[in-house]
Design a protein around this motif. Sequence first.
Motif, PDB file in Angstrom:
ATOM      1  N   ASP A   1      41.686  29.979  59.047  1.00 17.12           N
ATOM      2  CA  ASP A   1      42.903  29.350  59.800  1.00 17.12           C
ATOM      3  C   ASP A   1      42.440  28.417  61.032  1.00 17.12           C
ATOM      4  N   LYS A   2      42.919  27.459  61.148  1.00 18.44           N
ATOM      5  CA  LYS A   2      42.672  26.331  62.199  1.00 18.44           C
ATOM      6  C   LYS A   2      42.489  27.040  63.450  1.00 18.44           C
ATOM      7  N   LYS A   3      43.684  27.602  63.756  1.00 17.64           N
ATOM      8  CA  LYS A   3      43.640  28.472  65.215  1.00 17.64           C
ATOM      9  C   LYS A   3      42.762  29.482  65.444  1.00 17.64           C
ATOM     10  N   ASP A   4      42.268  30.349  64.363  1.00 22.02           N
ATOM     11  CA  ASP A   4      41.334  31.150  64.390  1.00 22.02           C
ATOM     12  C   ASP A   4      40.119  30.617  64.302  1.00 22.02           C
ATOM     13  N   ALA A   5      39.922  29.371  64.056  1.00 25.71           N
ATOM     14  CA  ALA A   5      38.684  28.596  64.016  1.00 25.71           C
ATOM     15  C   ALA A   5      38.312  28.148  65.421  1.00 25.71           C
ATOM     16  N   LYS A   6      39.148  27.751  65.992  1.00 29.29           N
ATOM     17  CA  LYS A   6      39.122  27.514  67.853  1.00 29.29           C
ATOM     18  C   LYS A   6      38.633  28.760  68.318  1.00 29.29           C
ATOM     19  N   LEU A   7      39.051  29.924  68.009  1.00 30.94           N
ATOM     20  CA  LEU A   7      38.709  31.280  68.440  1.00 30.94           C
ATOM     21  C   LEU A   7      37.260  31.538  68.542  1.00 30.94           C
ATOM     22  N   ALA A   8      36.787  31.517  67.128  1.00 28.32           N
ATOM     23  CA  ALA A   8      35.624  31.501  66.457  1.00 28.32           C
ATOM     24  C   ALA A   8      34.430  30.668  67.280  1.00 28.32           C
ATOM     25  N   LEU A   9      34.937  29.294  67.187  1.00 28.32           N
ATOM     26  CA  LEU A   9      34.117  28.168  67.810  1.00 28.32           C
ATOM     27  C   LEU A   9      33.899  28.632  69.298  1.00 28.32           C
ATOM     28  N   ALA A  10      34.765  28.967  69.945  1.00 30.90           N
ATOM     29  CA  ALA A  10      34.677  29.309  71.602  1.00 30.90           C
ATOM     30  C   ALA A  10      33.312  30.060  71.736  1.00 30.90           C
ATOM     31  N   HIS A  11      33.382  31.276  70.789  1.00 32.14           N
ATOM     32  CA  HIS A  11      32.066  32.184  71.012  1.00 32.14           C
ATOM     33  C   HIS A  11      30.842  31.661  70.573  1.00 32.14           C
ATOM     34  N   ILE A  12      30.965  30.888  69.420  1.00 28.75           N
ATOM     35  CA  ILE A  12      29.627  30.119  69.191  1.00 28.75           C
ATOM     36  C   ILE A  12      29.203  29.174  70.230  1.00 28.75           C
TER      37      ILE A  12
ATOM     38  N   ALA B   1      44.743  34.773  57.948  1.00 24.93           N
ATOM     39  CA  ALA B   1      44.775  34.443  59.136  1.00 24.93           C
ATOM     40  C   ALA B   1      45.421  35.526  60.159  1.00 24.93           C
ATOM     41  N   LEU B   2      44.743  35.605  61.508  1.00 22.03           N
ATOM     42  CA  LEU B   2      45.271  36.503  62.493  1.00 22.03           C
ATOM     43  C   LEU B   2      46.689  36.133  62.784  1.00 22.03           C
ATOM     44  N   SER B   3      47.521  37.374  63.130  1.00 16.73           N
ATOM     45  CA  SER B   3      48.930  36.984  63.636  1.00 16.73           C
ATOM     46  C   SER B   3      48.670  36.257  65.097  1.00 16.73           C
ATOM     47  N   ASN B   4      49.663  35.812  65.759  1.00 14.35           N
ATOM     48  CA  ASN B   4      49.656  35.273  66.998  1.00 14.35           C
ATOM     49  C   ASN B   4      49.361  36.588  68.117  1.00 14.35           C
ATOM     50  N   GLY B   5      49.709  37.584  67.796  1.00 11.92           N
ATOM     51  CA  GLY B   5      49.439  38.711  68.734  1.00 11.92           C
ATOM     52  C   GLY B   5      47.942  38.972  68.501  1.00 11.92           C
ATOM     53  N   GLN B   6      47.505  39.110  67.286  1.00 16.27           N
ATOM     54  CA  GLN B   6      46.118  39.498  67.141  1.00 16.27           C
ATOM     55  C   GLN B   6      45.216  38.312  67.696  1.00 16.27           C
ATOM     56  N   ARG B   7      45.643  37.165  67.591  1.00  8.50           N
ATOM     57  CA  ARG B   7      44.791  36.047  68.191  1.00  8.50           C
ATOM     58  C   ARG B   7      44.810  36.008  69.515  1.00  8.50           C
ATOM     59  N   LYS B   8      46.146  36.203  70.266  1.00  5.85           N
ATOM     60  CA  LYS B   8      45.997  36.199  71.619  1.00  5.85           C
ATOM     61  C   LYS B   8      45.171  37.453  72.114  1.00  5.85           C
ATOM     62  N   LEU B   9      45.185  38.576  71.735  1.00  4.26           N
ATOM     63  CA  LEU B   9      44.078  39.453  71.818  1.00  4.26           C
ATOM     64  C   LEU B   9      42.523  39.037  71.801  1.00  4.26           C
ATOM     65  N   GLY B  10      42.630  38.490  70.871  1.00  8.94           N
ATOM     66  CA  GLY B  10      41.198  37.797  70.753  1.00  8.94           C
ATOM     67  C   GLY B  10      40.912  36.802  71.896  1.00  8.94           C
ATOM     68  N   TRP B  11      41.618  36.013  72.195  1.00 10.56           N
ATOM     69  CA  TRP B  11      41.476  35.210  73.243  1.00 10.56           C
ATOM     70  C   TRP B  11      41.429  35.893  74.547  1.00 10.56           C
ATOM     71  N   LEU B  12      41.945  36.926  74.489  1.00  4.86           N
ATOM     72  CA  LEU B  12      42.012  37.759  75.838  1.00  4.86           C
ATOM     73  C   LEU B  12      40.595  38.377  76.033  1.00  4.86           C
TER      74      LEU B  12
END
Length: 569
Positions: free
Chosen positions: A26-37, A104-115
């Motif tokens: 998912d594109k939003k998940d991809a941004k989270l993954a790329l931030a880590h990379i 794809a992660l849900s919005n809540g799961q993605r927010k947890l990932g960013w946190l």
Amino acid sequence: MTTAIKEERVVSTQVKASVDNSAKVDKKDAKLALAHIYVAFIALFIGGLCGLLQVLVRSGQFELPFGIGYYQVLTVHGVLLGLVLTTYFILGFQTAAVSRTAGALSNGQRKLGWLGFWVMTIGTAAAAVMVLLNQASVLYTFYAPLQAHWIYYAGLALVVVGSWIVSLAQGLRFVQWKKENKGQTTPLLSYMVVVNNLMWFVATLGVAAEVLLQLLPWSMGFVERIDILLSRTLFWYFGHALVYFWLLPAYMIWYTVVPKIIGGKIFSDALARLSFILFLLLSVPVGIHHQLTEPGIDGFWKFLQVVLTLFVVVPSLMTAFSMFATFELRGRSLGSKGLFGWFKNLPWSDCRFLLPFIGMVAFIPGGAGGIVNASYQMNELIHNTIWVTGHFHLTVATAVVLTYFGAAFWLIPHLNGRKLTKRINNMANTAGILWAIGMTIMSGAMHIAGLFGAPRRSEYSTYGGSELASEWISYQIAQAVGGTILFLAILVILGVVINLLWFAPKGDQEFPVAEVAEGASKTPAILDNFKVWGVILVALIFIAYTVPIFDIINSSPLGSVGYPHLIGR
């Protein structure tokens, strides 16, 4: 009849999920993954530069400028490459892997990932500042009685807590998939992510306890003394499982990605899951084998944990069997004959395969060295020598990290909508070959110098006048040569990453996930039952650690800073 239909549905679901290679992160998940990379490769550059400076100093041919301390550089190298590069890449890759295979992660799961990402990054920055100010030159093991500024310890605690939060987001998506697909076998890659995260959480409880209950109060002046043996035991409760936290994502790639890249299939879904369960069970109750020379721990418990450590050979051999069976089956499907005829049919020009394969080969002598490290008598010869450093560089810095790089070269363009071109692929192959050459020279020299007794972690000035210095120095110079080649490889790798991030042509790059081979046995449902394996894991930990920790606390004079338990890896 109903059971047969249900089993057929499970198998058909496995195949359908595995062959759907048009699926994307998912594109939003991809941004989270790329931030880590991003953070991982920044850590690679800085940590690699410090590694180069380190081997140059050890050679006796170079002095650090501007009053920079050797152990300051050594701490930066160990923390950034051993902790930051690995943790960020692993969590970024795993986020993408879960999104790709479980949805794809849900919005809540993605927010947890960013946190979790930002908590980790704040902690990393805090710890880095203290090291740069020379207030935390305590190496990545941060053994007491070496003491760092309390902000360093607090920063490391935040890194651990942040990693828990990111792992929780991944685990919640896995649980959601199970609820949405009741009775079906879970996606193999997501399953592996959950096993690795569960192991990581259980293991980091030890280092969290060490930091929060001992090192932080001590560094802040709330207590005058801490029990050093207890702190080291808590660290190694975590420290050996850390090795498997590094290793299992490489195994994820070997088991599920590499077969697809070579055009083959996963040899056995059940075998892959079983190997991961064995790593989970045997990862934590083995840390005392790093403390074989330390007084204060009864020999029985050292022996027990050595035995448990050597059992880890089993899932490693299972993985080797599975991978080479996959290679042979693919080769024979292409017409190869003879015992090793399949070898020539592997895609040697594809960096997505070449770099992980070099890592697999490096893991053979690396694993053999691990057996030496964990063995009573042989450990006496190499304990606290640079042999151990050479071993880490074969296992973590080659088998693991080269596999990460091979994955990054298709993962990054998949996440940002670009293509791995032939030119970039050739650059990546060059980097992998340079890495193999540099590491062979550097790690080989470390192993040999260790057999001559060359100390681990020491700079040139501490042994330059010793009787064995003439034996050691030639090998230290060889380390500098190998380290220089490795840094050149890092520069090429960073060039590849920069190209893939911003300059490669737009396009679709596959996230390869292989399907299970026809005829593979059905995956037993018990392998998906984490309650059973969790109970066994807790039981093993209680058996291996309850009495040793009780004895340490019961017999401790609340170890002064001069407490005699200071010898160890």
